[in-house]
Design a protein around this motif. Structure first.
Motif, PDB file in Angstrom:
ATOM      1  N   MET A 149      29.117  32.259  44.995  1.00 43.88           N
ATOM      2  CA  MET A 149      30.519  32.629  45.176  1.00 43.88           C
ATOM      3  C   MET A 149      30.918  32.513  46.634  1.00 43.88           C
ATOM      4  O   MET A 149      32.011  32.079  46.967  1.00 43.88           O
ATOM      5  CB  MET A 149      30.746  34.062  44.686  1.00 43.88           C
ATOM      6  N   TYR A 150      30.007  32.883  47.489  1.00 42.00           N
ATOM      7  CA  TYR A 150      30.275  32.821  48.918  1.00 42.00           C
ATOM      8  C   TYR A 150      30.517  31.382  49.338  1.00 42.00           C
ATOM      9  O   TYR A 150      31.459  31.067  50.050  1.00 42.00           O
ATOM     10  CB  TYR A 150      29.100  33.447  49.671  1.00 42.00           C
ATOM     11  N   GLU A 151      29.652  30.508  48.874  1.00 40.02           N
ATOM     12  CA  GLU A 151      29.767  29.091  49.200  1.00 40.02           C
ATOM     13  C   GLU A 151      31.119  28.578  48.752  1.00 40.02           C
ATOM     14  O   GLU A 151      31.842  27.913  49.490  1.00 40.02           O
ATOM     15  CB  GLU A 151      28.665  28.319  48.480  1.00 40.02           C
ATOM     16  N   GLU A 152      31.462  28.910  47.524  1.00 37.38           N
ATOM     17  CA  GLU A 152      32.714  28.427  46.984  1.00 37.38           C
ATOM     18  C   GLU A 152      33.893  28.948  47.794  1.00 37.38           C
ATOM     19  O   GLU A 152      34.856  28.232  48.065  1.00 37.38           O
ATOM     20  CB  GLU A 152      32.853  28.865  45.511  1.00 37.38           C
ATOM     21  N   TRP A 153      33.765  30.198  48.138  1.00 37.29           N
ATOM     22  CA  TRP A 153      34.837  30.819  48.907  1.00 37.29           C
ATOM     23  C   TRP A 153      35.010  30.092  50.235  1.00 37.29           C
ATOM     24  O   TRP A 153      36.103  29.809  50.693  1.00 37.29           O
ATOM     25  CB  TRP A 153      34.504  32.296  49.111  1.00 37.29           C
ATOM     26  N   LEU A 154      33.863  29.769  50.859  1.00 38.77           N
ATOM     27  CA  LEU A 154      33.902  29.053  52.126  1.00 38.77           C
ATOM     28  C   LEU A 154      34.577  27.712  51.940  1.00 38.77           C
ATOM     29  O   LEU A 154      35.414  27.284  52.726  1.00 38.77           O
ATOM     30  CB  LEU A 154      32.488  28.849  52.645  1.00 38.77           C
ATOM     31  N   LYS A 155      34.190  27.031  50.852  1.00 35.69           N
ATOM     32  CA  LYS A 155      34.667  25.678  50.604  1.00 35.69           C
ATOM     33  C   LYS A 155      36.184  25.685  50.407  1.00 35.69           C
ATOM     34  O   LYS A 155      36.909  24.920  50.985  1.00 35.69           O
ATOM     35  CB  LYS A 155      33.968  25.117  49.362  1.00 35.69           C
ATOM     36  N   HIS A 156      36.622  26.566  49.520  1.00 41.92           N
ATOM     37  CA  HIS A 156      38.043  26.568  49.197  1.00 41.92           C
ATOM     38  C   HIS A 156      38.871  27.294  50.226  1.00 41.92           C
ATOM     39  O   HIS A 156      40.077  27.139  50.246  1.00 41.92           O
ATOM     40  CB  HIS A 156      38.269  27.212  47.819  1.00 41.92           C
ATOM     41  N   GLY A 157      38.194  28.073  51.032  1.00 39.02           N
ATOM     42  CA  GLY A 157      38.935  28.812  52.037  1.00 39.02           C
ATOM     43  C   GLY A 157      40.016  29.676  51.434  1.00 39.02           C
ATOM     44  O   GLY A 157      41.090  29.857  51.986  1.00 39.02           O
ATOM     45  N   SER A 158      39.790  30.160  50.297  1.00 42.49           N
ATOM     46  CA  SER A 158      40.781  30.990  49.621  1.00 42.49           C
ATOM     47  C   SER A 158      41.012  32.259  50.424  1.00 42.49           C
ATOM     48  O   SER A 158      40.201  32.609  51.285  1.00 42.49           O
ATOM     49  CB  SER A 158      40.302  31.330  48.219  1.00 42.49           C
ATOM     50  N   PRO A 159      42.080  32.940  50.128  1.00 43.26           N
ATOM     51  CA  PRO A 159      42.422  34.102  50.967  1.00 43.26           C
ATOM     52  C   PRO A 159      41.240  35.043  51.130  1.00 43.26           C
ATOM     53  O   PRO A 159      40.419  35.212  50.241  1.00 43.26           O
ATOM     54  CB  PRO A 159      43.565  34.764  50.210  1.00 43.26           C
ATOM     55  N   HIS A 160      41.255  35.602  52.212  1.00 43.44           N
ATOM     56  CA  HIS A 160      40.202  36.510  52.659  1.00 43.44           C
ATOM     57  C   HIS A 160      39.918  37.578  51.593  1.00 43.44           C
ATOM     58  O   HIS A 160      40.814  38.266  51.131  1.00 43.44           O
ATOM     59  CB  HIS A 160      40.753  37.113  53.957  1.00 43.44           C
ATOM     60  N   GLY A 161      38.692  37.621  51.176  1.00 48.40           N
ATOM     61  CA  GLY A 161      38.331  38.704  50.241  1.00 48.40           C
ATOM     62  C   GLY A 161      38.309  38.270  48.800  1.00 48.40           C
ATOM     63  O   GLY A 161      37.949  39.053  47.937  1.00 48.40           O
ATOM     64  N   ALA A 162      38.680  37.037  48.511  1.00 51.55           N
ATOM     65  CA  ALA A 162      38.733  36.632  47.109  1.00 51.55           C
ATOM     66  C   ALA A 162      37.357  36.694  46.464  1.00 51.55           C
ATOM     67  O   ALA A 162      37.247  36.928  45.268  1.00 51.55           O
ATOM     68  CB  ALA A 162      39.290  35.222  46.993  1.00 51.55           C
ATOM     69  N   TRP A 163      36.348  36.495  47.261  1.00 48.36           N
ATOM     70  CA  TRP A 163      35.019  36.462  46.642  1.00 48.36           C
ATOM     71  C   TRP A 163      34.499  37.849  46.301  1.00 48.36           C
ATOM     72  O   TRP A 163      33.399  38.021  45.847  1.00 48.36           O
ATOM     73  CB  TRP A 163      34.041  35.689  47.522  1.00 48.36           C
ATOM     74  N   LEU A 164      35.358  38.811  46.554  1.00 43.21           N
ATOM     75  CA  LEU A 164      34.933  40.158  46.183  1.00 43.21           C
ATOM     76  C   LEU A 164      35.167  40.423  44.709  1.00 43.21           C
ATOM     77  O   LEU A 164      34.496  41.260  44.107  1.00 43.21           O
ATOM     78  CB  LEU A 164      35.718  41.191  46.999  1.00 43.21           C
ATOM     79  N   GLU A 165      36.128  39.708  44.150  1.00 48.66           N
ATOM     80  CA  GLU A 165      36.380  39.925  42.729  1.00 48.66           C
ATOM     81  C   GLU A 165      35.226  39.338  41.933  1.00 48.66           C
ATOM     82  O   GLU A 165      34.929  38.156  42.037  1.00 48.66           O
ATOM     83  CB  GLU A 165      37.706  39.252  42.327  1.00 48.66           C
ATOM     84  N   PRO A 166      34.591  40.118  41.133  1.00 47.70           N
ATOM     85  CA  PRO A 166      33.438  39.606  40.399  1.00 47.70           C
ATOM     86  C   PRO A 166      33.865  38.585  39.340  1.00 47.70           C
ATOM     87  O   PRO A 166      34.853  38.776  38.641  1.00 47.70           O
ATOM     88  CB  PRO A 166      32.841  40.851  39.751  1.00 47.70           C
ATOM     89  N   SER A 167      33.126  37.496  39.283  1.00 49.99           N
ATOM     90  CA  SER A 167      33.383  36.492  38.249  1.00 49.99           C
ATOM     91  C   SER A 167      32.793  36.992  36.932  1.00 49.99           C
ATOM     92  O   SER A 167      32.124  38.020  36.881  1.00 49.99           O
ATOM     93  CB  SER A 167      32.729  35.176  38.650  1.00 49.99           C
ATOM     94  N   SER A 168      33.047  36.236  35.863  1.00 53.61           N
ATOM     95  CA  SER A 168      32.544  36.688  34.566  1.00 53.61           C
ATOM     96  C   SER A 168      31.015  36.649  34.532  1.00 53.61           C
ATOM     97  O   SER A 168      30.369  37.533  33.989  1.00 53.61           O
ATOM     98  CB  SER A 168      33.120  35.823  33.452  1.00 53.61           C
ATOM     99  N   ASP A 169      30.463  35.589  35.148  1.00 53.13           N
ATOM    100  CA  ASP A 169      28.999  35.495  35.192  1.00 53.13           C
ATOM    101  C   ASP A 169      28.416  36.695  35.913  1.00 53.13           C
ATOM    102  O   ASP A 169      27.438  37.294  35.482  1.00 53.13           O
ATOM    103  CB  ASP A 169      28.570  34.223  35.932  1.00 53.13           C
ATOM    104  N   LEU A 170      29.074  37.006  37.024  1.00 55.19           N
ATOM    105  CA  LEU A 170      28.559  38.095  37.838  1.00 55.19           C
ATOM    106  C   LEU A 170      28.662  39.418  37.092  1.00 55.19           C
ATOM    107  O   LEU A 170      27.748  40.238  37.124  1.00 55.19           O
ATOM    108  CB  LEU A 170      29.342  38.170  39.144  1.00 55.19           C
ATOM    109  N   SER A 171      29.754  39.584  36.385  1.00 55.84           N
ATOM    110  CA  SER A 171      29.924  40.876  35.713  1.00 55.84           C
ATOM    111  C   SER A 171      28.888  41.023  34.601  1.00 55.84           C
ATOM    112  O   SER A 171      28.439  42.115  34.294  1.00 55.84           O
ATOM    113  CB  SER A 171      31.335  41.016  35.157  1.00 55.84           C
ATOM    114  N   TRP A 172      28.480  39.914  34.034  1.00 60.67           N
ATOM    115  CA  TRP A 172      27.398  39.961  33.039  1.00 60.67           C
ATOM    116  C   TRP A 172      26.113  40.448  33.696  1.00 60.67           C
ATOM    117  O   TRP A 172      25.431  41.348  33.202  1.00 60.67           O
ATOM    118  CB  TRP A 172      27.245  38.577  32.425  1.00 60.67           C
TER     119      TRP A 172
END
Lengths: 714, 579
Positions: free
Chosen positions: B215-238
């Motif tokens: 998620m961190y890598e992706e966040w870096l790549k997309h440069g999405s707004p600060h903090g987006a990688w804090l929201e857990p993805s579905s995989d992560l929530s599993w």
């Protein structure tokens, strides 16, 4: 499978078969709800006694038609049909049969189909068992478990390909959503009630096998697939179901597994030595048999791979015998209900075979009678009891998970019958009088097959007019003679004797029609004939488990709190209103309460009124009388002259009790040693007793030494 | 299994308490036939309880005493008596040596010799079984000897009697072997289970790390707004669900694993891959977790946000800190402590120091301040003064200001850091440099301990009330309707529901209110006999009231006229110490 049967069947039956079958099915389950009420059960036996009780149709169509079932449930119970037609749709060519009236009845086809499926399944297991290990591993790698845990409802959906198996440890509630699965001989199909499965480390693990659907050929595959997917959609939210949907086919089975938590499991696992009862056995842990599947473990199921524990190993003779016995019940040829006696030495697999047989029969009939002749390892009751039960629910776990009130019971009071053979046989005879005679009867016997024990078996075969005798044996040499009809012609029992030689000619004529079928099974599972040495497998531990299972019935079903026995509100009865006796030894009358206090007692009913003037009423000898259950004499109020008793027996039965029998069966030690919240020392418990001193232990008998007197007796 | 093999095993026995045992022992060896008879009757009840588990020594003793009683009655001929004695002696010799037998039969003489049974006893047994019956005189002699032997070897050593200290233990008994084997098996099982769980904990955490890193890598790549990688993805929530499930089952193992290197304590590679400069914000005196790394673990901590878990993590962190780890580890351990404590205080104080997404706790938690304070002081490191300050600031019932100050000062002295007084002028008199000061300090500490008093006693009280609550629940309370139902069902029969207001939970099985400790309390004075013929009960219409023959002896030895009951006497005896 006789063709002439059709002629005897009215056309109407055929036409209405479908409907009635539904009714019967519903009825079967309905009855199970009342199974604990002996009166209503007996009433229904009366109704059904005109012929064989109805059979459980193995039909998915019925099961699915929920609305139809509800309607049919309005039919009065008396309309229950005794013979069920319309088995047909599940059997390939069936549709044409039901409309045209083929020479064969649908019924018999159903039987054939079932018999075939038994054979097929058997062969499958056989193949699996006999294949070399690498191949098995290969098979497993190809078929991973398709599971999905539903976080919202806390349950797991599993899709199985036909023939796929799930051998597991743990406990769960299984509902079949689509297709059919088989567990220890019992077929569960969609639309049926959820069944609790228990696979503790004390016994052979259970295996869920997905069955191929025989209706497949007539059914549109596409339609089936759609239907199957509908089921998955219904039970799973959108995101996680995807990978299951992709794998779902019309012949797949979908099962729903839910965590199982009831008073029984709570009570058992609250005892610290039993905490891990539903986890892997030590051998399985060592063999690293657990298959990691988080969706399964989330509901309390640990899948096992085949390397450590292959699950139930059935030999060829085992399957043949099972197949044959199941077919007997479908066969109209036999003029009376089968009475099947199973015998064999200890640990030859009797109990498992009996459970398997009962489950298989329950696929076809709503009720099977079970006669308990094994006082040590009882199936439905606490140990020390002889009983006659009507079985309506499949046995999907070891005995301690299905403790139920038998229709009739006698408290023998000991874990073996050697001390009083006559009382043992007389008790059984008194029970046999209550056998209804319109249901198949399964008789399980003790593992005592030498000497006098074998003579008792001879008696049992004669007393109960057994139609089928099944012998289980293991190893090179059989442990005891085969009870063939020829053998019985000359064999001496303990109470019965062969006809006198002078009347031999006549006797042969007389005995010929009554003679039974002899089936021999050679057990080939690992460890056959050796007693379980692992945790919870010793016979005394199993007895304790049964007692725990029995007393767990007192626990409140809705509270998660586990109450020790001493915390329950007791019943009280004046010591002069109930007789008291000791079954296994002589106790000085004035010291009787020292034996009775804090002991397990059989709650029995003498015919006569018992009423004295103060003081206990002592039995001069042990009576053979009905027993309604067991209780713990939690104390004696000496001032007021009251027995104080805790028991799971309902008050309506307790009111009839006028006799307390003390036996050699004792309370599980854990129930006495772990009584929490108590002030002061526990009575009858000490930490100071040293077993290291000479003579501190019990009498020790080397089991290897055979007694010359007994060996000669055969 | 926490119980070490040394822990005493509770055995179930046939006597209700030690007093009953002592009474039977006294009576058996009393030489008074009436008392001996009484003891024999009681042993018949014991046999009823024990069933086939009756100790061999008890049974043998009873058999031999029975011979003596019958002998002294004078009603039997000597031939009768020889047969009686003979059976008792044969059974004794055979049963007592039985356990020493192996698979191959060994001669009795040798077995008996090992047990200090003289040869003449074995010969007596051989005479009885194979040769001419011995004379009554020999039988009496043998019986007397064996009874004495049993008293020495079994009765007087049993149940923790004083004589028992010096026997040479020869553990051969089955019960012991069984329990020992079982315990070993259980230990093995728990061990295996534990390693398995540890493995599983590691696996879970690694899979968490993997997904977080992705998620961190992706966040870096997309440069999405600060903090987006804090929201857990579905995989992560599993994965989180799995972790949660596991952590509730085996919290200990999970937290132990969590504080290992590579998880909460990052490795160099991990820091590098998260672009954290290991030196950047490194201040050992005021440690804090790098933001990115904190974010990395935030979903997990949020997911497991429960008082018990957070407490356990804190405890574990402190415990690890006290083990004096290397500076890197020590830094991160203390940094995590400070983060957790800060987050907790922040949620109360609404300090806007950190951004919203950092919020770990929705509600303030009771973290068990006293224990934390102790733990903190027990694990001194460079950051201790800082942590101490945080804790003190955050405590619900902080110690008085001067105590706080002292603690801080002391800890900074200990860690050789600098203490920056927040209250301006340090009072020189409070410096603990001299013995005088130390004494003063001790006195004040005593005071402060009193100051802390109310808090601790409060927690004690709440604990005890929780205890009594669960005890109250244990007692079954029948609702009025259930009681009514049961009463109705039993009406007309002698059975009743016991409606006495008795707190049954305090009375173990076998005990009822008002029951005396006297071992004679269950004696039956009158009884009737019921005879059953063919399922028919024949009752004595006029029950014969058998007078219990042992009542006489009972009267003689009973509590009347005696100062102490047997139970009391027993207590007195056990209380006596001989020097």
């Amino acid at each position: 499978m006789k063709a002439q049967k059709t002629s005897s069947q009215p056309k109407g039956t055929l036409r209405n078969g479908n409907k009635r079958a539904k009714n019967s099915k519903w009825h079967g389950h309905n009855k199970s709800l009342h199974a604990d009420d002996p009166a209503s059960a007996r009433h229904e036996h009366g109704i059904a006694s005109s012929g064989k009780p109805s059979m459980k149709p193995l039909k998915r169509q019925y099961a699915k038609a929920v609305s139809a079932r509800t309607v049919s449930s309005l039919l009065p119970a008396g309309q229950k049909c005794k013979r069920l037609a319309a088995h047909t749709h599940s059997n390939g060519q069936a549709v044409s049969v039901s409309s045209s009236g083929d020479s064969e009845t649908e019924d018999s086809q159903g039987w054939r189909a079932y018999a075939q499926s038994v054979l097929q399944n058997g062969m499958q297991t056989n193949a699996e068992a006999e294949e070399s290990l690498p191949l098995e591993h290969l098979g497993e790698d190809i078929q991973p478990f398709l599971t999905q845990f539903d976080h919202v409802n806390n349950r797991t959906l599993m899709v199985m390909r036909p023939g796929q198996t799930l051998c597991f440890r743990g406990k769960c509630l299984l509902t079949c959503l689509y297709g059919r699965v088989e567990v220890l001989g019992f077929t569960i199909e969609e639309g049926q009630q959820p069944y609790p499965l228990y696979s503790p480390s004390s016994h052979c693990p259970l295996t869920i096998t997905a069955l191929a659907d025989s209706s497949l050929s007539t059914k549109n595959r596409k339609e089936g697939r759609q239907e199957a997917k509908m089921v998955v959609r219904k039970y799973l939210s959108s995101v996680p179901r995807k990978h299951l949907l992709n794998e779902m086919d019309s012949d797949s089975c979908a099962i729903l597994l839910e965590a199982l938590d009831n008073p029984l499991t709570r009570f058992l696992t609250s005892q610290s030595p039993l905490k891990e009862l539903f986890s892997l056995s030590s051998r399985e842990l060592r063999a690293d048999s657990a298959v990691d599947n988080s969706a399964l473990s989330a509901v309390g199921v640990t899948a096992l791979n085949s390397s450590g524990c292959p699950g139930l190993m059935t030999s060829r003779s085992y399957r043949d015998a099972l197949h044959r016995l199941v077919r007997v019940w479908g066969d109209d040829d036999c003029d009376r209900c089968p009475v099947i006696l199973v015998y064999g030495a200890r640990n030859s697999g009797k109990s498992t075979f009996v459970r398997h047989l009962i489950n298989s029969l329950l696929n076809h009939t709503t009720s099977v009678e079970y006669m308990e002749c094994d006082v040590g390892q009882t199936e439905f009751t606490p140990p020390g009891c002889l009983s006659l039960s009507a079985v309506t629910e499949p046995l999907l776990g070891p005995p301690f998970t299905h403790q139920q009130e038998p229709r009739h019971m006698v408290y023998y009071g000991q874990a073996d019958c050697q001390s009083d053979l006559d009382r043992y046989l007389d008790s059984l005879k008194s029970l046999w009088r209550h056998s209804s005679g319109d249901m198949p009867v399964i008789i399980n016997t003790m593992g005592w097959v030498r000497g006098l024990g074998f003579q008792l078996l001879v008696d049992l075969v004669r007393f109960f007019s057994v139609t089928h005798v099944v012998q289980l044996s293991f190893g090179e040499t059989s442990q005891c003679p085969a009870l063939t009809p020829e053998f019985l012609r000359t064999a001496h029992g303990w109470q019965t004797h062969p006809p006198a030689p002078s009347a031999l000619g006549q006797a042969e004529l007389q005995e010929a029609p009554n003679s039974h079928v002899f089936l021999s099974i050679h057990s080939e599972f690992q460890g056959a004939g050796t007693s379980g040495e692992m945790r919870h497998q010793r016979s005394n531990e199993l007895r304790d488990l049964s007692l725990m299972g029995y007393f767990s019935q007192m626990q409140s079903p809705d509270s998660s709190l586990v109450r020790p026995l001493h915390c329950f509100t007791p019943y009280q009865v004046p010591v002069s209103s109930v007789a008291i006796g000791v079954t296994h030894c002589e106790v000085a009358p004035s010291h009787i309460l020292y034996a009775a206090n804090a002991s397990l007692v059989g709650l029995c009913c003498l015919d006569e009124n018992v009423a004295g003037r103060g003081g206990p009423m002592l039995l001069s000898q042990t009576p053979i009388c009905p027993c309604v259950g067991l209780g713990v004499l939690r104390g004696v109020d000496m001032v007021r002259g009251l027995y104080l008793l805790v028991t799971p027996v309902p008050p309506a039965l307790l009111r009839r009790v006028n006799c307390l029998l003390l036996g050699e069966i004792s309370l599980p030690k854990a129930l006495l040693t772990t009584q929490s919240g108590v002030d002061g020392d526990l009575p009858y418990v000490t930490t100071d007793y040293s077993f290291e001193l000479t003579g501190a232990g019990k009498l020790h008998v080397f089991k290897g030494l055979a007694r010359p007197g007994f060996v000669k007796a055969k | 299994m926490k119980n070490k093999p040394a822990a005493k095993i509770r055995h179930v026995v046939a006597w209700i308490n030690k007093a009953e045992w002592d009474q039977v022992l006294d009576y058996l060896y009393s030489k008074d036939a009436a008392l001996q008879n009484y003891a024999l009757q009681r042993i018949s009840a014991w046999k009823g309880r024990f069933g086939h588990n009756t100790p061999v020594a008890v049974e043998s003793t009873a058999d031999l005493v029975r011979c003596q009683v019958l002998d002294s009655s004078g009603q039997l001929d000597s031939d009768d008596l020889v047969l009686l004695y003979g059976m008792a002696l044969v059974r004794f010799v055979n049963l007592i040596t039985e356990r020493r037998q192996g698979r191959v039969a060994k001669p009795l003489r040798r077995l008996a010799g090992n047990m200090n049974i003289p040869e003449w006893i074995v010969n007596l047994r051989h005479d009885i079984t194979h040769r001419r019956l011995p004379t009554l005189k020999w039988c009496r002699k043998g019986c007397a000897f064996v009874l004495q032997w049993l008293q020495q070897e079994y009765w007087s050593r049993q149940l923790g009697s004083r004589l028992s200290e010096d026997w040479d233990s020869e553990s051969e008994e089955e019960e012991d072997e069984e329990t020992w084997a079982r315990r070993r098996e259980e230990e093995l099982l728990t061990q295996q289970k534990e390693t398995e769980n540890q493995k599983k904990a590691r696996e879970l955490l690694i899979s968490y790390e993997k997904e977080r890193f992705q998620m961190y890598e992706e966040w870096l790549k997309h440069g999405s707004p600060h903090g987006a990688w804090l929201e857990p993805s579905s995989d992560l929530s599993w994965t989180l669900k799995q972790i949660k499930l596991f952590a509730t089952e085996s919290r200990e193992i999970f937290t132990d694993t969590l504080v290992q290197d590579g998880f909460l304590i990052p490795t160099q590679e991990q820091l590098e891959s998260l672009d954290i400069d290991p030196i950047g914000c490194y201040d050992p005196l005021r440690p804090c977790v790098p933001r990115v790394f904190l974010q990395f673990w935030m979903p997990l901590l949020k997911g497991l946000n429960r008082v018990t878990f957070i407490r356990r993590v804190l405890e574990k962190l402190f415990a690890e800190l006290s083990a004096e780890p290397d500076p890197h580890r020590s830094y991160y351990l203390s940094a995590w402590i400070s983060e957790v404590v800060l987050c907790n205080s922040k949620s109360l104080l609404k300090v806007k120091k950190k951004s919203q997404m950092m919020e770990l706790f929705v509600n303030r938690m009771q973290l068990g301040w006293q224990q934390l304070l102790t733990a903190c002081l027990n694990s001194p490191c460079a950051a201790t003064p800082y942590l101490l300050q945080l804790l003190l600031k955050d405590m619900d019932e902080p110690p008085p200001p001067d105590t706080q100050e002292k603690l801080l000062r002391l800890s900074s002295i200990y860690t050789q850091g600098e203490y920056h007084d927040t209250h301006g002028q340090p009072d020189p008199s409070k410096h603990v440099y001299t013995l005088q000061n130390l004494k003063e300090k001790l006195r004040r500490d005593g005071n402060s301990a009193h100051g802390l008093g109310p808090g601790s006693s409060l927690s004690n009280r709440s604990a005890s009330s929780a205890q009594s609550l669960s005890n109250e629940d244990l007692q079954e309370k029948l609702s009025a309707s259930v009681l009514e139902q049961r009463t109705a069902a039993l009406r007309g029969s002698p059975w009743q529901v016991c409606t006495d207001k008795v707190p049954w939970k305090f009375y173990p099985l076998g005990k009822v209110p008002g029951q005396s400790e006297d071992p004679s309390c269950l004696m039956v004075e009158t009884y009737s006999t019921v005879t059953v013929f063919d399922q028919q009960v024949e009752l004595d219409k006029t029950p014969q009231h058998h007078m219990n023959p042992s009542i006489h002896s009972q009267n003689r030895t009973g509590s009347d006229g005696q100062l102490w009951s047997l139970a009391e006497l027993n207590k007195l005896k056990s209380g006596l110490k001989l020097f």
